[in-house]
Design a protein around this motif. Structure first.
Motif, PDB file in Angstrom:
ATOM      1  N   ASP A 128       0.828  -1.201   0.000  1.00 38.62           N
ATOM      2  CA  ASP A 128       0.000   0.000   0.000  1.00 38.62           C
ATOM      3  C   ASP A 128       0.870   1.262   0.000  1.00 38.62           C
ATOM      4  N   ASP A 136      -1.265  -7.676   1.906  1.00 39.49           N
ATOM      5  CA  ASP A 136      -1.889  -8.994   1.748  1.00 39.49           C
ATOM      6  C   ASP A 136      -1.533  -9.844   2.963  1.00 39.49           C
ATOM      7  N   LEU A 233      -7.198   1.137  -1.793  1.00 36.69           N
ATOM      8  CA  LEU A 233      -7.800  -0.182  -1.814  1.00 36.69           C
ATOM      9  C   LEU A 233      -8.786  -0.339  -0.661  1.00 36.69           C
ATOM     10  N   LEU A 236      -9.864  -5.081  -0.262  1.00 37.46           N
ATOM     11  CA  LEU A 236      -8.723  -5.955  -0.523  1.00 37.46           C
ATOM     12  C   LEU A 236      -9.173  -7.303  -1.078  1.00 37.46           C
ATOM     13  N   TYR A 239     -10.010  -7.138  -4.726  1.00 36.83           N
ATOM     14  CA  TYR A 239      -8.796  -6.944  -5.526  1.00 36.83           C
ATOM     15  C   TYR A 239      -8.085  -8.288  -5.717  1.00 36.83           C
TER      16      TYR A 239
END
Ligand code: PML
Ligand code: MG
Ligand code: MG
Length: 258
Positions: A128, A136, A233, A236, A239
């Motif tokens: 990020d 993640d 984001l 998440l 994504y």
């Protein structure tokens, strides 16, 4: 648009046991195949892993599954190659490109601090750009971008038009980069291979295209890198779902490029 039935074919191979039991990652691969081509696609992936310079695998998994969702078509990113004379020069070019793509300098620095730590991953890291943190939760597994391909005939026409080598490796990386960069939350991707014999890597983004850099590590180095720099984001999970599940074909339209 695409009437035929397609299958996602995936391979992963490792040494000293499966990845999840601590095995060393050797090779991975993604294909989208018609039913008729399944046998040859499986063979391509088998061949890829059996002849890898990271070593001989003692574990391999090849699986296929029918794709039920519509396949999205993306254009290839424009390609440029920067000839670097040293790793330092190559890495400094990579950092500049990341900045141009919109990654803040502090974020780039923080990401580089993590690179050594995560160089054994077989997947990618999501980073990020606001918090400067890996976001993640996949630990040593990372994110595996899947369900994507570029049909050979179209890729070869494209390569010929731009006078680029028809490298299978570049094709795979271009497909992945096109998919990753097409998502609005992706700011840029930074990648170099974990193959000790391959030292060219790239920075990719929607705006900059696919910017190859001919030297991002020394020969013999088995440490690779794949980082997706993301912004804004809020979701998440969706994504990651996009990266792992959205089927993509890269397709070049000759006329649109003139
Ligand atoms: C890989 O080996 O998986 C990554 C290769 C990235 C660079 C490919 C190229 O453009 O030559
Ligand atoms: Mg590889
Ligand atoms: Mg293919």
């Amino acid at each position: 648009m695409l009437e035929e039935k397609y299958y996602s074919v995936r391979m992963r191979a490792s040494q000293n046991g499966p990845h999840e039991q601590g095995g060393k990652h050797i090779s991975g691969g993604e294909q989208i195949s018609t039913y008729t081509d399944l046998k040859s696609m499986v063979n391509v992936l088998l061949e890829k892993a059996l002849s890898h310079s990271r070593g001989n695998p003692d574990f391999m998994q090849i699986q296929f599954e029918k794709i039920e969702e519509p396949i999205k078509v993306l254009k290839p990113l424009p390609v440029r190659t920067y000839e670097a004379s040293s790793v330092e020069e190559g890495q400094s070019a990579a950092r500049k490109l990341l900045e141009q793509a919109g990654v803040p300098t502090e974020s780039i620095d923080k990401a580089y601090e993590l690179i050594t730590e995560f160089s054994e991953l077989r997947g990618a890291i999501l980073f990020d750009i606001r918090s400067g943190l890996r976001i993640d939760d996949r630990n040593e597994k990372g994110i595996r971008v899947s369900r994507m391909d570029w049909l050979t005939a179209n890729f070869e026409k494209w390569a010929e038009h731009y006078q680029l080598t028809r490298s299978q490796r570049m094709r795979e990386a271009l497909v992945l980069a096109a998919k990753v960069c097409a998502h609005p939350a992706t700011v840029a991707e930074l990648c170099w291979s974990d193959d000790p014999e391959y030292i060219t890597g790239y920075v990719a983004s929607k705006r900059l295209g696919y910017q190859r850099i001919t030297k991002l590590k020394e020969y013999g180095d088995e440490r690779g890198c794949r980082i997706f720099f993301v912004d804004g984001l809020s979701d998440l999970a969706s994504y990651i779902e996009y990266l792992e599940k959205q089927p993509i074909f890269v397709q070049w339209e000759e006329k649109a490029c003139h």
